[in-house]
Design a protein around this motif. Structure first.
Motif, PDB file in Angstrom:
ATOM      1  N   VAL A  78      14.273  -0.734  34.003  1.00  0.00           N
ATOM      2  CA  VAL A  78      14.031   0.000  32.686  1.00  0.00           C
ATOM      3  C   VAL A  78      12.633   0.183  32.168  1.00  0.00           C
ATOM      4  O   VAL A  78      11.902  -0.745  32.245  1.00  0.00           O
ATOM      5  CB  VAL A  78      14.808  -0.611  31.661  1.00  0.00           C
ATOM      6  CG1 VAL A  78      14.538  -0.177  30.296  1.00  0.00           C
ATOM      7  CG2 VAL A  78      16.236  -1.085  32.106  1.00  0.00           C
ATOM      8  N   THR A  79      12.186   1.179  32.070  1.00  0.00           N
ATOM      9  CA  THR A  79      10.927   1.714  31.651  1.00  0.00           C
ATOM     10  C   THR A  79      10.569   1.332  30.236  1.00  0.00           C
ATOM     11  O   THR A  79      11.353   1.200  29.532  1.00  0.00           O
ATOM     12  CB  THR A  79      10.573   3.116  32.067  1.00  0.00           C
ATOM     13  OG1 THR A  79      11.230   3.910  31.121  1.00  0.00           O
ATOM     14  CG2 THR A  79      10.818   3.691  33.603  1.00  0.00           C
ATOM     15  N   GLU A  85      13.285   3.772  23.437  1.00  0.00           N
ATOM     16  CA  GLU A  85      14.619   4.535  22.981  1.00  0.00           C
ATOM     17  C   GLU A  85      15.874   3.479  22.739  1.00  0.00           C
ATOM     18  O   GLU A  85      16.620   3.797  21.845  1.00  0.00           O
ATOM     19  CB  GLU A  85      14.996   5.503  24.172  1.00  0.00           C
ATOM     20  CG  GLU A  85      14.084   6.639  24.569  1.00  0.00           C
ATOM     21  CD  GLU A  85      14.332   7.720  25.209  1.00  0.00           C
ATOM     22  OE1 GLU A  85      15.540   7.450  25.631  1.00  0.00           O
ATOM     23  OE2 GLU A  85      13.828   8.712  25.485  1.00  0.00           O
ATOM     24  N   ILE A  86      15.955   2.506  23.577  1.00  0.00           N
ATOM     25  CA  ILE A  86      17.178   1.599  23.437  1.00  0.00           C
ATOM     26  C   ILE A  86      16.817   0.806  22.096  1.00  0.00           C
ATOM     27  O   ILE A  86      17.883   0.672  21.465  1.00  0.00           O
ATOM     28  CB  ILE A  86      17.456   0.739  24.709  1.00  0.00           C
ATOM     29  CG1 ILE A  86      17.769   1.329  25.767  1.00  0.00           C
ATOM     30  CG2 ILE A  86      18.208  -0.469  24.365  1.00  0.00           C
ATOM     31  CD1 ILE A  86      17.587   0.769  27.133  1.00  0.00           C
ATOM     32  N   THR A  87      15.776   0.300  22.002  1.00  0.00           N
ATOM     33  CA  THR A  87      15.247  -0.275  20.697  1.00  0.00           C
ATOM     34  C   THR A  87      15.699   0.519  19.326  1.00  0.00           C
ATOM     35  O   THR A  87      16.124   0.050  18.487  1.00  0.00           O
ATOM     36  CB  THR A  87      14.169  -0.920  20.658  1.00  0.00           C
ATOM     37  OG1 THR A  87      13.901  -1.600  21.961  1.00  0.00           O
ATOM     38  CG2 THR A  87      13.732  -1.871  19.582  1.00  0.00           C
ATOM     39  N   GLU A  88      15.354   1.837  19.470  1.00  0.00           N
ATOM     40  CA  GLU A  88      15.402   2.873  18.210  1.00  0.00           C
ATOM     41  C   GLU A  88      17.021   2.698  18.099  1.00  0.00           C
ATOM     42  O   GLU A  88      17.455   2.839  16.977  1.00  0.00           O
ATOM     43  CB  GLU A  88      14.914   4.202  18.668  1.00  0.00           C
ATOM     44  CG  GLU A  88      13.380   4.033  18.850  1.00  0.00           C
ATOM     45  CD  GLU A  88      12.823   5.466  19.335  1.00  0.00           C
ATOM     46  OE1 GLU A  88      11.621   5.908  18.813  1.00  0.00           O
ATOM     47  OE2 GLU A  88      13.625   6.311  20.044  1.00  0.00           O
ATOM     48  N   GLN A 162      20.205  -4.130  29.042  1.00  0.00           N
ATOM     49  CA  GLN A 162      19.236  -3.564  29.741  1.00  0.00           C
ATOM     50  C   GLN A 162      17.866  -3.852  29.427  1.00  0.00           C
ATOM     51  O   GLN A 162      16.893  -3.750  30.136  1.00  0.00           O
ATOM     52  CB  GLN A 162      19.325  -1.910  29.690  1.00  0.00           C
ATOM     53  CG  GLN A 162      20.746  -1.360  30.040  1.00  0.00           C
ATOM     54  CD  GLN A 162      20.937  -0.012  29.600  1.00  0.00           C
ATOM     55  OE1 GLN A 162      20.253   0.711  29.804  1.00  0.00           O
ATOM     56  NE2 GLN A 162      22.221   0.413  29.090  1.00  0.00           N
ATOM     57  N   LEU A 163      17.871  -4.837  28.275  1.00  0.00           N
ATOM     58  CA  LEU A 163      16.610  -5.034  27.942  1.00  0.00           C
ATOM     59  C   LEU A 163      16.144  -6.702  27.962  1.00  0.00           C
ATOM     60  O   LEU A 163      15.083  -7.117  27.684  1.00  0.00           O
ATOM     61  CB  LEU A 163      16.383  -4.925  26.210  1.00  0.00           C
ATOM     62  CG  LEU A 163      16.489  -3.741  25.761  1.00  0.00           C
ATOM     63  CD1 LEU A 163      16.636  -3.621  24.159  1.00  0.00           C
ATOM     64  CD2 LEU A 163      15.572  -2.688  26.345  1.00  0.00           C
ATOM     65  N   LEU A 207      12.593  -4.712  14.160  1.00  0.00           N
ATOM     66  CA  LEU A 207      12.763  -3.813  15.522  1.00  0.00           C
ATOM     67  C   LEU A 207      11.921  -2.701  15.512  1.00  0.00           C
ATOM     68  O   LEU A 207      11.476  -2.468  16.610  1.00  0.00           O
ATOM     69  CB  LEU A 207      14.124  -3.331  15.678  1.00  0.00           C
ATOM     70  CG  LEU A 207      15.186  -4.141  15.836  1.00  0.00           C
ATOM     71  CD1 LEU A 207      16.510  -3.364  15.965  1.00  0.00           C
ATOM     72  CD2 LEU A 207      15.185  -4.992  17.100  1.00  0.00           C
ATOM     73  N   SER A 208      11.289  -2.317  14.419  1.00  0.00           N
ATOM     74  CA  SER A 208      10.087  -1.486  14.533  1.00  0.00           C
ATOM     75  C   SER A 208       8.583  -2.259  15.088  1.00  0.00           C
ATOM     76  O   SER A 208       8.024  -1.609  15.842  1.00  0.00           O
ATOM     77  CB  SER A 208       9.608  -0.972  13.141  1.00  0.00           C
ATOM     78  OG  SER A 208      10.506  -0.160  12.732  1.00  0.00           O
ATOM     79  N   SER A 209       8.488  -3.477  14.884  1.00  0.00           N
ATOM     80  CA  SER A 209       7.725  -4.565  15.331  1.00  0.00           C
ATOM     81  C   SER A 209       7.714  -4.653  16.948  1.00  0.00           C
ATOM     82  O   SER A 209       6.867  -4.537  17.634  1.00  0.00           O
ATOM     83  CB  SER A 209       7.533  -5.675  14.643  1.00  0.00           C
ATOM     84  OG  SER A 209       6.811  -6.574  15.222  1.00  0.00           O
ATOM     85  N   VAL A 210       9.037  -4.616  17.274  1.00  0.00           N
ATOM     86  CA  VAL A 210       9.353  -4.896  18.869  1.00  0.00           C
ATOM     87  C   VAL A 210       8.975  -3.669  19.584  1.00  0.00           C
ATOM     88  O   VAL A 210       8.312  -3.502  20.571  1.00  0.00           O
ATOM     89  CB  VAL A 210      10.867  -5.090  18.954  1.00  0.00           C
ATOM     90  CG1 VAL A 210      11.260  -4.925  20.455  1.00  0.00           C
ATOM     91  CG2 VAL A 210      11.471  -6.423  18.316  1.00  0.00           C
TER      92      VAL A 210
END
Length: 217
Positions: A78-79, A85-88, A162-163, A207-210
Motif C-alpha cells: 500500500v503506497t 486516499e484510504i484515510t480520506e 490495508q493500513l 484524520l487530517s493530521s494523519v
C-alpha cells in the motif's frame, strides 16, 4: 486444527487458511511484497493447495494480497498515495460514526471511552508507542461499535486492514503519539459531551493530521 480442515479442500479448510493468512499479514508476520507460494503455505498450514488458492483470492478481494499474472501472489504494497486516499475515505465514514456515537452512547459506553483516553495518556507518558498504537485502534473500533452504523463499520474494517503497517510506522515516529493524543482526547470529549457536530469535527481534524503525517514520510 480440526481433522476436516487438515484432510480436505472444503470450506472449513479454506476458512482456516484464510484466517491464518489474514492474521499473519495484519500482524506484520508477512512483509509487503512478500511472495505467497501456494505449495509452501499448504504445507505450513496443513491444508490443500486448492484451499490456499481460494483463501488468497478472498484476501485479494480484501485488498491485502495482489495476484500477479504468471507470477502468483504476494502481500500487497500500500503506497503512501493509496494510504492517503484510504484515510480520506475513513474521514467521511468515521465522522459519520462519531456523530452516531455522540447521539446513541449510553453512560456506560461513555465511561469506556474515558477509560480508553486514560490508557492512551498513560501509554504516552510511559513512552510505549506499541501499546499506544493498539489503544488507538481500540478507540476507533469502540466508537464504530457504539455508533451502530453497521454499513460504515463494514466498509471501515476493510479499509483499515490495508493500513496496518502505516499505522504502526506512524506510532513509532518520534513525537507522533504525543501529537495524536490530544486529537484522540478531543474526539472522546466531544462524544462524551453528546455533541455530534464537535465529534465529527474532532475526527476529521485527527484524520487530517494523519494524512499530513503520511505525506511527511
Amino acid at each position: 486444527m480440526p481433522e476436516e480442515a487438515r484432510t480436505g479442500s472444503g470450506e472449513q479448510a479454506k476458512q482456516y487458511a484464510l484466517e491464518r493468512l489474514r492474521r499473519a499479514i495484519l500482524q506484520g508476520d508477512m512483509a509487503p511484497a512478500q511472495r505467497l507460494v501456494e505449495n509452501e503455505l499448504a504445507e505450513q498450514y496443513d491444508v490443500t493447495r486448492a484451499s490456499i488458492r481460494a483463501a488468497l483470492l478472498d484476501l485479494a478481494s480484501e485488498g491485502l494480497v495482489e495476484r500477479i499474472r504468471n507470477r502468483g501472489s504476494r502481500v500487497r504494497v500500500v503506497t503512501v498515495e493509496e494510504a492517503v486516499e484510504i484515510t480520506e475515505c475513513r474521514m467521511a465514514l468515521e465522522g459519520l460514526c462519531a456523530v452516531k456515537a455522540a447521539e446513541a452512547a449510553t453512560d456506560a459506553q461513555l465511561d469506556e471511552l474515558a477509560d480508553l483516553g486514560r490508557a492512551l495518556s498513560k501509554a504516552v507518558a510511559d513512552g510505549d508507542p506499541l501499546s499506544y498504537s493498539e489503544l488507538n485502534h481500540d478507540l476507533h473500533a469502540r466508537i464504530r461499535d457504539i455508533s451502530g452504523q453497521h454499513t460504515a463499520v463494514g466498509l471501515l474494517e476493510r479499509l483499515n486492514a490495508q493500513l496496518v503497517r502505516h499505522r504502526f510506522q506512524l506510532a513509532l515516529r518520534r513525537g507522533r503519539p504525543q501529537q495524536s493524543l490530544s486529537e484522540h482526547l478531543a474526539m472522546i470529549e466531544a462524544i462524551r459531551a453528546r455533541d455530534p457536530q464537535a465529534a465529527e469535527e474532532a475526527v476529521r481534524a485527527h484524520l487530517s493530521s494523519v494524512i499530513d503525517a503520511l505525506r511527511a514520510d
